[in-house]
Design a protein around this motif. Structure first.
Motif, short mmCIF file in Angstrom:
data_model
loop_
_atom_site.label_atom_id
_atom_site.label_comp_id
_atom_site.label_asym_id
_atom_site.label_seq_id
_atom_site.Cartn_x
_atom_site.Cartn_y
_atom_site.Cartn_z
N HIS A 1 0.83 -1.21 0.00
CA HIS A 1 0.00 0.00 0.00
C HIS A 1 0.86 1.27 0.00
O HIS A 1 0.49 2.28 0.60
N MET A 2 2.01 1.19 -0.66
CA MET A 2 2.94 2.32 -0.66
C MET A 2 2.32 3.57 -1.25
O MET A 2 2.45 4.67 -0.69
N ARG B 1 -0.91 7.20 -9.76
CA ARG B 1 -2.28 6.82 -9.38
C ARG B 1 -3.24 6.97 -10.55
O ARG B 1 -4.09 6.10 -10.80
N TRP B 2 -3.15 8.08 -11.28
CA TRP B 2 -4.08 8.35 -12.39
C TRP B 2 -3.55 7.86 -13.74
O TRP B 2 -4.26 7.96 -14.73
N ALA C 1 5.96 10.42 -17.97
CA ALA C 1 7.24 10.96 -18.44
C ALA C 1 7.60 12.21 -17.65
O ALA C 1 8.75 12.42 -17.25
N TYR C 2 6.60 13.07 -17.39
CA TYR C 2 6.84 14.24 -16.55
C TYR C 2 7.09 13.82 -15.10
O TYR C 2 7.84 14.47 -14.38
N GLY C 3 6.43 12.72 -14.69
CA GLY C 3 6.67 12.20 -13.35
C GLY C 3 8.12 11.81 -13.15
O GLY C 3 8.70 12.04 -12.08
N TRP D 1 10.32 4.23 -9.08
CA TRP D 1 11.00 4.13 -10.37
C TRP D 1 10.38 3.05 -11.24
O TRP D 1 10.20 3.23 -12.45
N GLU D 2 10.04 1.90 -10.64
CA GLU D 2 9.44 0.81 -11.40
C GLU D 2 8.10 1.24 -11.99
O GLU D 2 7.80 0.97 -13.16
N ALA D 3 7.27 1.90 -11.19
CA ALA D 3 5.95 2.32 -11.66
C ALA D 3 6.08 3.36 -12.78
O ALA D 3 5.37 3.29 -13.79
N LEU D 4 6.98 4.32 -12.62
CA LEU D 4 7.15 5.34 -13.65
C LEU D 4 7.75 4.75 -14.93
O LEU D 4 7.36 5.14 -16.03
N SER D 5 8.67 3.81 -14.79
CA SER D 5 9.29 3.19 -15.96
C SER D 5 8.29 2.34 -16.72
O SER D 5 8.30 2.30 -17.96
N ARG D 6 7.41 1.64 -16.01
CA ARG D 6 6.39 0.83 -16.69
C ARG D 6 5.48 1.72 -17.51
O ARG D 6 5.12 1.39 -18.63
#
Length: 219
Positions: free
Chosen positions: A54-55, A134-135, A140-142, A207-212
């Protein structure tokens, strides 16, 4: 907890499957973690990364709490000082303004950036990064904002400012009547929330979530 001490033929593995320890530079196979697990370097014991359950939701809650505490922490009185029949109320903002009015503009700018400006920018960057995940928009901006956040981390010095306040309290308590203000409680709360956020907001998971998101967009 994963043991990463394996013999690897690095020439046959893609780079995205490898990880290097930040402390001892040991190169090893990147583990796949389940919720609640963490990976440590087998050579030095440094925690490489962890998968906190639940990070995202917990981090968002802490960022919002920190933003709510930001205004009272900086603009409500930290100290009520009574000396020679006169009472003054000191806030973080009034300290910056007093330095500026005392022809110490350079110091005032540094204090403002380290105690007010950069901590706010860090929180806004964290909020934007978490909302992009989340959305599922603008990842890429993240990535850019999360890199900017890491560059800003060393410049937000709330704990140093808090130590300065505590030292001032100790020195002034024998010279004048002091009363602690609500702003000090909010300031300490803001510092604790930000420290908790640093623990909860796992860089590996971010990083994993943004890279995906970036890889999906490229397809």
């Amino acid at each position: 907890m994963h043991d990463l001490n394996r013999s690897l033929d690095l020439t046959e593995l893609p780079l995205d499957e490898l990880v290097a320890c930040h402390e001892c530079d040991l190169l090893m196979l990147k583990p796949r973690l389940s919720a609640g697990e963490r990976a440590e370097c087998p050579r030095c014991g440094f925690e490489l990364f962890s998968d906190r359950p639940h990070m995202l939701g917990r981090s968002l809650a802490l960022v919002i709490a920190a933003l709510l505490l930001y205004v009272p922490a900086n603009f409500l009185p930290i100290l009520h000082l009574r000396l020679l029949g006169q009472t003054t109320q000191d806030t973080v903002w009034s300290a910056v303004a007093a330095l500026y009015d005392s022809d110490l503009q350079g110091i005032a700018v540094v204090v403002f950036l380290c105690s007010m400006g950069i901590p706010l920018l860090k929180l806004l960057c964290q909020l934007a990064v978490l909302l992009s995940i989340r959305w599922d928009i603008g990842r890429a901006y993240g990535l850019l904002l999360y890199r900017a956040y890491h560059h800003l981390r060393e410049w937000g010095m709330l704990e140093v400012y808090l130590m300065g306040v505590l030292v001032s309290i100790v020195k002034l308590v024998s010279l004048a009547d002091l009363a602690l203000g609500v702003g000090l409680a909010c300031f300490i709360g803001l510092l604790l929330v930000q420290l908790w956020l640093e623990v909860i907001m796992s860089p590996h998971q971010i990083w994993e979530a943004l890279s995906r998101g970036r890889s999906h967009a490229s397809h």
